[in-house]
Every structure is written in structure tokens, then in C-alpha cells.
Design a protein around this motif. Structure first.
Motif, mmCIF file in Angstrom:
data_model
loop_
_atom_site.group_PDB
_atom_site.id
_atom_site.type_symbol
_atom_site.label_atom_id
_atom_site.label_comp_id
_atom_site.label_asym_id
_atom_site.label_seq_id
_atom_site.Cartn_x
_atom_site.Cartn_y
_atom_site.Cartn_z
ATOM 1 N N LEU A 58 24.706 34.651 44.333
ATOM 2 C CA LEU A 58 23.451 35.179 43.818
ATOM 3 C C LEU A 58 22.276 34.383 44.381
ATOM 4 C CD1 LEU A 58 21.838 36.925 41.692
ATOM 5 C CD2 LEU A 58 22.268 35.044 40.080
ATOM 6 N N SER A 59 21.211 35.091 44.770
ATOM 7 C CA SER A 59 19.958 34.448 45.162
ATOM 8 C C SER A 59 18.970 34.616 44.006
ATOM 9 C CB SER A 59 19.395 35.086 46.426
ATOM 10 O OG SER A 59 18.117 34.553 46.720
ATOM 11 N N ARG A 60 18.447 33.503 43.544
ATOM 12 C CA ARG A 60 17.510 33.560 42.421
ATOM 13 C C ARG A 60 16.394 32.541 42.633
ATOM 14 N NH1 ARG A 60 21.667 31.913 37.873
ATOM 15 N NH2 ARG A 60 20.345 33.374 36.738
ATOM 16 N N ASP A 61 15.268 32.790 41.960
ATOM 17 C CA ASP A 61 14.141 31.838 41.928
ATOM 18 C C ASP A 61 13.709 31.387 43.318
ATOM 19 O OD1 ASP A 61 14.299 31.981 39.153
ATOM 20 O OD2 ASP A 61 15.732 30.325 39.069
ATOM 21 N N GLY A 62 13.467 32.338 44.193
ATOM 22 C CA GLY A 62 12.916 32.014 45.503
ATOM 23 C C GLY A 62 13.928 31.593 46.542
ATOM 24 N N GLY A 63 15.209 31.964 46.377
ATOM 25 C CA GLY A 63 16.197 31.722 47.431
ATOM 26 C C GLY A 63 17.192 30.626 47.159
ATOM 27 N N ALA A 64 17.389 30.232 45.889
ATOM 28 C CA ALA A 64 18.428 29.255 45.560
ATOM 29 C C ALA A 64 19.767 29.981 45.417
ATOM 30 C CB ALA A 64 18.081 28.525 44.265
ATOM 31 N N ALA A 65 20.790 29.492 46.120
ATOM 32 C CA ALA A 65 22.110 30.131 46.103
ATOM 33 C C ALA A 65 22.914 29.657 44.903
ATOM 34 C CB ALA A 65 22.862 29.809 47.392
ATOM 35 N N ALA A 66 23.505 30.622 44.185
ATOM 36 C CA ALA A 66 24.358 30.307 43.036
ATOM 37 C C ALA A 66 25.663 31.071 43.195
ATOM 38 C CB ALA A 66 23.668 30.696 41.734
ATOM 39 N N ALA A 67 26.768 30.339 43.334
ATOM 40 C CA ALA A 67 28.080 30.974 43.481
ATOM 41 C C ALA A 67 28.530 31.529 42.143
ATOM 42 C CB ALA A 67 29.089 29.964 44.007
ATOM 43 N N LEU A 68 28.936 32.793 42.115
ATOM 44 C CA LEU A 68 29.415 33.428 40.887
ATOM 45 C C LEU A 68 30.930 33.557 40.866
ATOM 46 C CD1 LEU A 68 26.755 36.254 40.385
ATOM 47 C CD2 LEU A 68 26.717 33.880 39.617
ATOM 48 N N THR A 69 31.599 33.114 41.902
ATOM 49 C CA THR A 69 33.061 33.172 41.975
ATOM 50 C C THR A 69 33.603 31.841 42.474
ATOM 51 O OG1 THR A 69 33.003 34.039 44.244
ATOM 52 C CG2 THR A 69 33.077 35.661 42.455
ATOM 53 N N ALA A 70 34.843 31.573 42.144
ATOM 54 C CA ALA A 70 35.572 30.419 42.672
ATOM 55 C C ALA A 70 36.861 30.931 43.292
ATOM 56 C CB ALA A 70 35.872 29.410 41.560
ATOM 57 N N ASP A 71 37.072 30.630 44.560
ATOM 58 C CA ASP A 71 38.210 31.197 45.297
ATOM 59 C C ASP A 71 39.532 30.932 44.585
ATOM 60 O OD1 ASP A 71 36.299 31.862 47.120
ATOM 61 O OD2 ASP A 71 36.891 30.388 48.627
ATOM 62 N N HIS A 72 40.343 31.982 44.489
ATOM 63 C CA HIS A 72 41.693 31.840 43.945
ATOM 64 C C HIS A 72 42.632 31.470 45.092
ATOM 65 C CE1 HIS A 72 40.408 34.708 40.528
ATOM 66 N NE2 HIS A 72 40.408 33.461 40.084
ATOM 67 N N THR A 73 42.769 30.191 45.355
ATOM 68 C CA THR A 73 43.662 29.699 46.397
ATOM 69 C C THR A 73 44.627 28.687 45.797
ATOM 70 O OG1 THR A 73 42.250 27.852 47.074
ATOM 71 C CG2 THR A 73 41.830 29.994 48.107
ATOM 72 N N CYS A 74 45.665 28.388 46.546
ATOM 73 C CA CYS A 74 46.668 27.438 46.071
ATOM 74 C C CYS A 74 46.148 26.008 46.090
ATOM 75 C CB CYS A 74 47.928 27.548 46.927
ATOM 76 S SG CYS A 74 48.631 29.194 46.947
ATOM 77 N N ALA A 75 45.006 25.783 46.725
ATOM 78 C CA ALA A 75 44.431 24.443 46.734
ATOM 79 C C ALA A 75 43.801 24.096 45.391
ATOM 80 C CB ALA A 75 43.387 24.331 47.844
ATOM 81 N N ALA A 76 43.476 25.113 44.581
ATOM 82 C CA ALA A 76 42.890 24.871 43.262
ATOM 83 C C ALA A 76 43.964 24.333 42.315
ATOM 84 C CB ALA A 76 42.287 26.157 42.708
ATOM 85 N N GLU A 77 43.645 23.238 41.658
ATOM 86 C CA GLU A 77 44.646 22.574 40.822
ATOM 87 C C GLU A 77 45.142 23.481 39.699
ATOM 88 O OE1 GLU A 77 45.129 18.462 38.156
ATOM 89 O OE2 GLU A 77 43.337 18.824 39.374
ATOM 90 N N GLY A 78 44.234 24.199 39.056
ATOM 91 C CA GLY A 78 44.637 25.081 37.969
ATOM 92 C C GLY A 78 45.583 26.179 38.430
#
Length: 401
Positions: free
Chosen positions: A257-277
Motif C-alpha cells: 500500500l502507498s499512503r501519506d505521500g508515497g510511504a510503502a506499507a506491506a499488507l502481506t507476509a510471504d508464505h514460505t518455508c523460511a518463515a519460522e511459524g
């Protein structure tokens, strides 16, 4: 007078001598005859030589240039045969027809993409897509918009999908998921909000999206079982509903998401095997995660993503339950970028937002981002969608929590 009688009877020694001389003469005559025949053959032969090989076994010697030509053709044939073994047959992928209506008042604004190179400028969104050089195009996108007496901005669905193991899964998901999500949300009865029930309404929409994801996955598995197909697909979707943005995803497609004049905000977290959970979840289910020689963590040593549609052989561990994030669309929300991992593997979240912000147009920005990922070495399919959120921003934020 004495008469002398001479014995004229031949002596045995004389007879033998005569016979011997006759045999010598006959042998000599035969030798002379053979020599004459040989001389005649020599005169008749162009090279003046007599071949000791029977005619049926003689092999005509080829000139040097003919030998070189044959060797060149042989090498060329071997190279063509080797190239044919290494190069897969070209796949011809037909262009999909427009999707049918989802329900009364619903239609497809864009059909799932199957072309290798695409640039589309739609109402409130734009998309660019390019196939990687390694295989046939396995990305797709879909857009569904509401048609309700001009109030089309209150409900819309957008999605980007990345297939693996062939096009079967990504074609099915891009065709069915949007319809299932919209139907589930409409069935949840979330048309109106008020101060007391807004939290419950939000939960109902999120639950409907999760149910639609799981239902689509079940439908895909049934189709694969009946048709003997395999493969899977990742996907990230955005649903705008009454001034709220609901982003859901499985796998490694991403929404920023781009908000407040171009600040990037990730709305997802990749579902990969590198993620501990994700690793812990797979191991609790009896599976394992191993690291390949290239450093990529994989489920059962095979798949790099830990959640996806399809992948029936790994379904016990690779689930299709999405993560869902809600964002109130208030002043300052500018645009949303949804893209396949072919972009995110080479370009950072902030770089993407910056490129869209400074570009002359949104559709041009999509094409520029695809080209940027390719220049940086991406060999994967790349699909980039930019969604204008300002048209969905709440006019009076105080009416909703």
C-alpha cells in the motif's frame, strides 16, 4: 650277306620323355592363354589395375569435398537432434473468453490473462504482465466490479495469481476465486455498517473470504483428481467493501500500500518455508522442511511456498487457508500494488511505490516495473497490478470505527 634287323618298338623311357614334353607344351600353352586374357583386361581397365575384390563388394571412393560435405551434414544432424532433446515443444496457450456473470449485477471487468505480454488500463486499475524465458506463461489476474445503478465503487475484487507446475491450477483459480469470494461476501449480508456491529461485520467479511479460498481449493483438487492433473498456484487478492480494503493471500504474491505521500506499507507476509511459524506448522503435521543447494527452504524437499491452491501431493502441509488483513480506506490511502514474486524478488517495496508515484501514468508504471525486474535478472513471470484507492476513500471517516 647278313641282314640286320632293327627293333622299332619304342622303349618305355622314351615314352615317358615324350609324355613329359607334351605336358610341358600343354602347360605352356595354357599359361600363354591366361597371359593374353590378363593383358586384354589390363587394356580394358581405365586405371590399368585389376581389383581382387568381387564387383558386388567394391566401394566407390568419394572425392574429398564429398567426404567433407557428408561430415558437415552429420555434425549438423547431431546438433539438431541434441537441441531437440533439450528444447521442449512450444506450447500454444489460447486466450480465455470473458468470464460470465458472477451473480445478478456482476460481471468480469478483465478475464484471466493468458498472453505472454500484456498491458491493460481498466477502470480504476492497470496491469502489465510478461512471461519469463524459462517456460510458458503461468501468471494470471482477474478483476470483478459491482454494477449497481452507478454505485460501482462500493464493491470490487482484484487478484494476481502465480502458477507452478503448469497452467491448469492458475487458470482455474483466476476464473473461480473472485466469483466465490463475491458470492460468499454477499451471502454474509454485510451491506450496512453501524457503530455497534462494525467489528462483527468486518469479521464476517474476513470469514467469508477464508471460506471462499478453501472452497476454491477444494474445487480445484476435485478437478485435478478427475482429470489427472497436478500443480498449484499462489495468489493475492484485494476486496473493497463499503470503504474497507480486505487483502488476502496464500504463497508469495505480495500487496503493498502507498499512503501519506508515497510511504510503502506491506499488507502481506510471504508464505514460505523460511518463515519460522510456517516451518513449525509443517513439522507439527508430520512433514519436514529442507534446504536445497541454492539455499531455498522447501516443503518435503520440493515446494518453496508453504501455502497454495492445489498441490494435491503436498496438501497435508501446503494449505490454502489465507491470511486476511483489513485496512480502512481513509484520507492518505493512494494506491495498492499487487504483483507476483517475479517482481518482488528483484525490486523492494519502497522502490515499487516510488516508481509508481513518479511515473507519468499508472499503466506506464506497471510496464516500467516489469522491465526493471527483467533488467535486474528476473527469469520468472512478472505481473504487476496497480489499483487506485482514492476513489474508494471514505468521505466521512467518523461514521465507521
Amino acid at each position: 650277306t647278313r641282314q640286320i634287323q632293327i627293333d622299332q618298338t619304342p622303349k618305355p623311357q622314351m615314352l615317358q620323355t615324350i609324355r613329359f614334353l607334351c605336358s610341358v607344351v600343354a602347360a605352356f600353352a595354357r599359361l600363354v592363354g591366361e597371359l593374353r586374357k590378363a593383358l586384354m583386361a589390363v587394356k580394358a581397365s581405365p586405371a590399368g589395375l585389376i581389383s581382387a575384390t568381387p564387383l558386388a563388394l567394391r566401394r566407390k571412393a568419394a572425392p574429398d569435398h564429398a567426404i567433407q560435405k557428408q561430415q558437415g551434414e552429420s555434425k549438423k544432424t547431431k546438433k539438431e537432434a541434441w537441441a531437440a532433446r533439450r528444447r521442449p515443444a512450444r506450447l500454444v496457450i489460447p486466450v480465455a473468453d470473458d468470464a460470465g456473470e458472477v451473480a445478478a449485477g456482476w460481471g468480469a471487468a478483465a478475464a484471466p490473462v493468458k498472453e505472454a505480454d500484456v498491458e491493460v488500463a481498466g477502470e480504476g486499475f492497470c496491469v502489465a504482465s510478461r512471461a519469463g524465458p524459462r517456460h510458458a506463461m503461468e501468471d494470471a489476474y482477474s478483476v470483478l466490479t459491482h454494477k449497481n445503478d452507478g454505485d460501482s465503487d462500493q464493491l470490487a475484487f482484484y487478484g494476481v495469481f502465480d502458477g507452478h507446475g503448469g497452467r491448469a491450477a492458475v487458470d482455474f483459480v483466476s476464473e473461480r476465486l473472485g466469483k466465490n469470494v463475491v458470492s460468499a461476501v454477499l451471502a454474509a449480508g454485510t451491506d450496512k455498517y453501524d457503530e455497534a456491529s462494525s467489528a462483527e461485520e468486518h469479521d464476517a467479511v474476513s470469514a467469508a473470504i477464508r471460506a471462499a479460498y478453501l472452497a476454491t481449493d477444494s474445487e480445484l483438487l476435485v478437478q485435478h483428481q478427475h482429470q489427472g492433473l497436478s500443480g498449484g498456484a499462489c495468489g493475492t487478492t484485494a476486496l473493497v467493501r463499503n470503504g474497507d480494503l480486505f487483502v488476502a493471500h496464500v504463497g508469495d504474491c505480495r500487496a503493498v500500500l502507498s499512503r501519506d505521500g508515497g510511504a510503502a506499507a506491506a499488507l502481506t507476509a510471504d508464505h514460505t518455508c523460511a518463515a519460522e511459524g510456517e516451518r513449525e506448522r509443517i513439522e507439527r503435521g508430520g512433514g519436514y522442511v529442507s534446504r536445497s543447494g541454492s539455499g531455498v527452504w522447501r516443503v518435503q524437499g520440493s515446494l518453496a511456498v508453504s501455502r497454495s491452491f492445489g498441490d494435491c501431493g503436498l496438501k497435508r502441509w501446503v494449505v490454502a487457508e489465507p491470511a486476511v488483513t483489513r485496512v480502512p480506506l481513509v484520507a492518505g490511502c493512494e494506491f495498492l500494488v499487487v504483483a507476483s514474486d517475479g517482481l518482488w524478488d528483484k525490486v523492494s517495496n519502497q522502490e515499487v511505490v516510488d516508481a509508481v508515484s513518479r511515473s507519468r501514468s499508472r499503466v506506464a508504471a506497471c510496464g516500467e516495473l516489469v522491465e526493471l525486474a527483467r533488467r535486474r535478472g528476473s527469469r520468472d513471470d512478472v505481473t504487476v497490478m496497480v489499483i487506485d484507492l482514492e476513489r474508494f476513500v471514505r468521505q466521512d471517516p467518523s461514521t465507521k470505527s
